[in-house]
Design a protein around this motif. Structure first.
Motif: not given
Ligand code: DC
Length: 234
Positions: A49-54, A99-102
């Protein structure tokens, strides 16, 4: 009192493919036996999640390892009495977001990098160091806690796992497509079993429990029985 301290020493490792029921079983067995539940997948999900946010590339192991070293992941008890936990990332509750699909799509890539895994494995060993844990994931019985008293490999057919994931997501208010769920699970199975570092495999000494045609109650009874049998030897 003596019995209690013996129980607290017990270390239970539960591994298996995505959506085999590991979280439900591990959480319930931990609650039954008064042990601490640790969901190692949640740690890889939080970092993803953190990697996706950044906008960090899930293939960039060096940047992900640096990100992991600057990241605080905590498990906190939730107000709900079912033994469920909240997952906090750098001081924020991300229990739902992970738990999001991304995150489903990127987590296998993020978790394949050795330098990321080394940090998480160390943290997981620290969590188990006092004993009294049920830890679930992909490499708990093989790499994280090979000395676990009880090792379980929880499995189920792809169809059964797709069906369960569907029901779970509908329960959360999502409207998933069966095909997409099946593709995601099959892809993650292949990636998690085929990677070079700590691939998903049946640990030596693990008891394989196939949950395809069994109720949750039957599976819980079997895993609890295995734990109680070993408890006497701890
Ligand atoms: O158990 P889960 O589906 O929440 O795990 C998400 C991903 O994290 C899984 O596809 C692979 C990775 N994982 C891992 O590599 N090692 C673990 N011990 C737990 C999870």
């Amino acid at each position: 009192m003596f019995q209690q301290s013996r129980k607290e020493m017990l270390i239970v490792a539960i591994d298996g493919p995505a959506a085999a029921g590991k979280s439900t079983v591990a959480r319930a067995v931990a609650a039954r036996l008064g042990l601490t539940y640790v969901d190692t997948g949640a740690m890889y999900r939080a970092l993803t999640l953190k990697a996706l946010q950044r906008a960090v590339d899930p293939e960039d192991g060096a940047t992900l390892a640096r990100l992991a070293s600057e990241t605080l992941i905590e498990f906190r008890p939730s107000a709900n009495p079912s033994g469920s936990q909240q997952v906090w990332l750098d001081g924020q509750d991300v229990t739902r977001e992970i738990r999001a699909s991304e995150v489903d799509l990127a987590v296998s890539a993020v978790s394949k990098h050795g330098p990321v895994r080394e940090q998480f494995v160390q943290a997981q060993r620290r969590m188990a160091s006092a004993g009294g844990v049920v830890m679930e994931g992909r490499d708990v019985g093989t790499v994280v806690l090979p000395e676990a008293n009880v090792k379980v490999y929880l499995d189920a057919s792809l169809e059964a796992r797709v069906q369960r994931r569907f029901v779970e997501q509908v329960g959360r208010g999502a409207r998933p497509a069966m095909d997409a769920l099946a593709q995601d699970l099959a892809r993650r199975d292949a990636q998690d079993s085929g990677r070079k570092v700590a691939p998903l495999s049946v640990a030596p000494g693990a008891v394989r429990v196939d949950t395809t045609h069994r109720t949750l109650e039957q599976v819980l009874d079997e895993v609890t029985r295995l734990c109680l049998e070993r408890k006497g030897t701890v």
